[in-house]
Design a protein around this motif. Sequence first.
Motif, PDB file in Angstrom:
ATOM      1  N   THR A 289       0.786  -1.121  -0.100  1.00 36.62           N
ATOM      2  CA  THR A 289      -0.055  -0.117  -0.114  1.00 36.62           C
ATOM      3  C   THR A 289       0.934   1.266  -0.095  1.00 36.62           C
ATOM      4  O   THR A 289       0.730   2.099  -0.798  1.00 36.62           O
ATOM      5  CB  THR A 289      -0.903   0.148   1.502  1.00 36.62           C
ATOM      6  OG1 THR A 289      -1.732  -1.299   1.079  1.00 36.62           O
ATOM      7  CG2 THR A 289      -1.695   1.274   1.286  1.00 36.62           C
TER       8      THR A 289
ATOM      9  N   ALA B 121       1.252   3.921  -3.050  1.00 36.86           N
ATOM     10  CA  ALA B 121       1.039   5.555  -2.804  1.00 36.86           C
ATOM     11  C   ALA B 121       2.233   6.293  -3.099  1.00 36.86           C
ATOM     12  O   ALA B 121       1.895   7.499  -3.666  1.00 36.86           O
ATOM     13  CB  ALA B 121       0.373   5.618  -1.372  1.00 36.86           C
ATOM     14  N   LEU B 122       3.189   5.945  -2.665  1.00 43.01           N
ATOM     15  CA  LEU B 122       4.473   6.629  -2.868  1.00 43.01           C
ATOM     16  C   LEU B 122       4.796   6.762  -4.439  1.00 43.01           C
ATOM     17  O   LEU B 122       4.909   7.744  -5.044  1.00 43.01           O
ATOM     18  CB  LEU B 122       5.683   6.079  -2.217  1.00 43.01           C
ATOM     19  CG  LEU B 122       5.836   6.181  -0.791  1.00 43.01           C
ATOM     20  CD1 LEU B 122       6.879   5.210  -0.314  1.00 43.01           C
ATOM     21  CD2 LEU B 122       6.118   7.682  -0.353  1.00 43.01           C
TER      22      LEU B 122
ATOM     23  N   ALA C  28       2.602   6.457  -7.073  1.00 44.00           N
ATOM     24  CA  ALA C  28       1.501   7.335  -7.617  1.00 44.00           C
ATOM     25  C   ALA C  28       1.758   8.637  -7.402  1.00 44.00           C
ATOM     26  O   ALA C  28       1.386   9.717  -8.482  1.00 44.00           O
ATOM     27  CB  ALA C  28       0.160   6.931  -6.909  1.00 44.00           C
ATOM     28  N   ASN C  29       2.756   9.275  -6.465  1.00 44.03           N
ATOM     29  CA  ASN C  29       3.015  10.635  -6.233  1.00 44.03           C
ATOM     30  C   ASN C  29       4.258  10.962  -6.819  1.00 44.03           C
ATOM     31  O   ASN C  29       4.956  11.940  -6.732  1.00 44.03           O
ATOM     32  CB  ASN C  29       2.990  10.959  -4.868  1.00 44.03           C
ATOM     33  CG  ASN C  29       1.716  11.372  -4.263  1.00 44.03           C
ATOM     34  OD1 ASN C  29       0.568  11.355  -5.046  1.00 44.03           O
ATOM     35  ND2 ASN C  29       1.540  11.414  -3.110  1.00 44.03           N
TER      36      ASN C  29
ATOM     37  N   LYS D 129      -2.153   4.557   3.251  1.00 42.61           N
ATOM     38  CA  LYS D 129      -2.563   5.162   1.929  1.00 42.61           C
ATOM     39  C   LYS D 129      -2.320   6.724   2.018  1.00 42.61           C
ATOM     40  O   LYS D 129      -1.718   7.674   1.326  1.00 42.61           O
ATOM     41  CB  LYS D 129      -3.382   4.548   1.290  1.00 42.61           C
ATOM     42  CG  LYS D 129      -3.697   5.298  -0.048  1.00 42.61           C
ATOM     43  CD  LYS D 129      -5.093   4.408  -0.847  1.00 42.61           C
ATOM     44  CE  LYS D 129      -5.169   5.089  -2.313  1.00 42.61           C
ATOM     45  NZ  LYS D 129      -6.326   4.237  -2.979  1.00 42.61           N
ATOM     46  N   LYS D 130      -3.383   7.337   2.916  1.00 41.87           N
ATOM     47  CA  LYS D 130      -3.638   8.538   2.989  1.00 41.87           C
ATOM     48  C   LYS D 130      -2.417   9.243   3.474  1.00 41.87           C
ATOM     49  O   LYS D 130      -2.155  10.491   3.282  1.00 41.87           O
ATOM     50  CB  LYS D 130      -4.823   9.034   3.848  1.00 41.87           C
ATOM     51  CG  LYS D 130      -6.196   8.783   3.011  1.00 41.87           C
ATOM     52  CD  LYS D 130      -7.278   9.067   4.065  1.00 41.87           C
ATOM     53  CE  LYS D 130      -8.588   8.502   3.297  1.00 41.87           C
ATOM     54  NZ  LYS D 130      -9.812   8.932   4.236  1.00 41.87           N
TER      55      LYS D 130
ATOM     56  N   SER E  66       0.259   9.378   1.126  1.00 46.49           N
ATOM     57  CA  SER E  66       0.240   9.967  -0.062  1.00 46.49           C
ATOM     58  C   SER E  66       0.596  11.534  -0.008  1.00 46.49           C
ATOM     59  O   SER E  66       0.559  12.414  -0.749  1.00 46.49           O
ATOM     60  CB  SER E  66      -1.140   9.953  -0.553  1.00 46.49           C
ATOM     61  OG  SER E  66      -1.365   8.790  -0.834  1.00 46.49           O
ATOM     62  N   ARG E  67       0.679  12.216   1.593  1.00 44.62           N
ATOM     63  CA  ARG E  67       0.885  13.499   1.684  1.00 44.62           C
ATOM     64  C   ARG E  67       2.446  13.708   1.711  1.00 44.62           C
ATOM     65  O   ARG E  67       3.142  14.623   1.928  1.00 44.62           O
ATOM     66  CB  ARG E  67       0.576  13.777   3.045  1.00 44.62           C
ATOM     67  CG  ARG E  67      -1.057  13.798   3.182  1.00 44.62           C
ATOM     68  CD  ARG E  67      -1.693  14.395   4.419  1.00 44.62           C
ATOM     69  NE  ARG E  67      -2.881  14.108   4.565  1.00 44.62           N
ATOM     70  CZ  ARG E  67      -3.183  13.339   5.308  1.00 44.62           C
ATOM     71  NH1 ARG E  67      -2.622  12.776   6.413  1.00 44.62           N
ATOM     72  NH2 ARG E  67      -4.614  12.852   5.541  1.00 44.62           N
TER      73      ARG E  67
END
Length: 196
Positions: free
Chosen positions: A22, A26-27, A29-30, A190-191, A194-195
């Motif tokens: 996960t 997420a990493l 994707a950014n 994930k949230k 994602s930051r």
Amino acid sequence: MRILLVLAHPLSDSFAAAVADTAKAALEANGHAVDLLDLYHEDFDPRLSEAERRGYFDTPYDTSAVEDIVARLRAADGLILVFPQWWFNFPAILKGFFDRVFAPGVAFDHDKAGGRIIPRLTNIKLLWALTTTGSPWWIVRLYMGNPVQRLLKRGIAAFCAKDVKFRMLSLHDMDRATPTRRTAHLERVKKAVSRI
């Protein structure tokens, strides 16, 4: 940012592996580059050898036995650790990772006067721990004093990387966590990731 994502769990279908997957997704994707170091899958030997211990104060310290992982750590801008807490501590393989890779000349230098150690991981800007515990939060925090967080934040992060951003996300009472709680925790991971 280049992230070294370290997974320390012997089961490839573990919840820890799901957390690592996960976080990695997420990493990426950014736009971050992720180097996944699965300590069990890569057959990392956590045992500090006799030669490594005897040479601990040699300059330079010999890290040739773990040079590949040292190079991966030096290439990273951030470090994310994914592991379960067993007996209120790190899995042995992760402890061995710290013992062998966070070595003199890599993570720190010895103060020649015998005082505090000097941080060397200036490349590491963030250190996160994504972890689980079998115990409820109140036992980990109130009764045990959150030993893993203290070791990571006050010990490893503070002594090896200056001004590092530290964060720890834990799923407590893992042994009784329902599928709904596990899914919610993966969404929390994930949230948060994602930051970055």
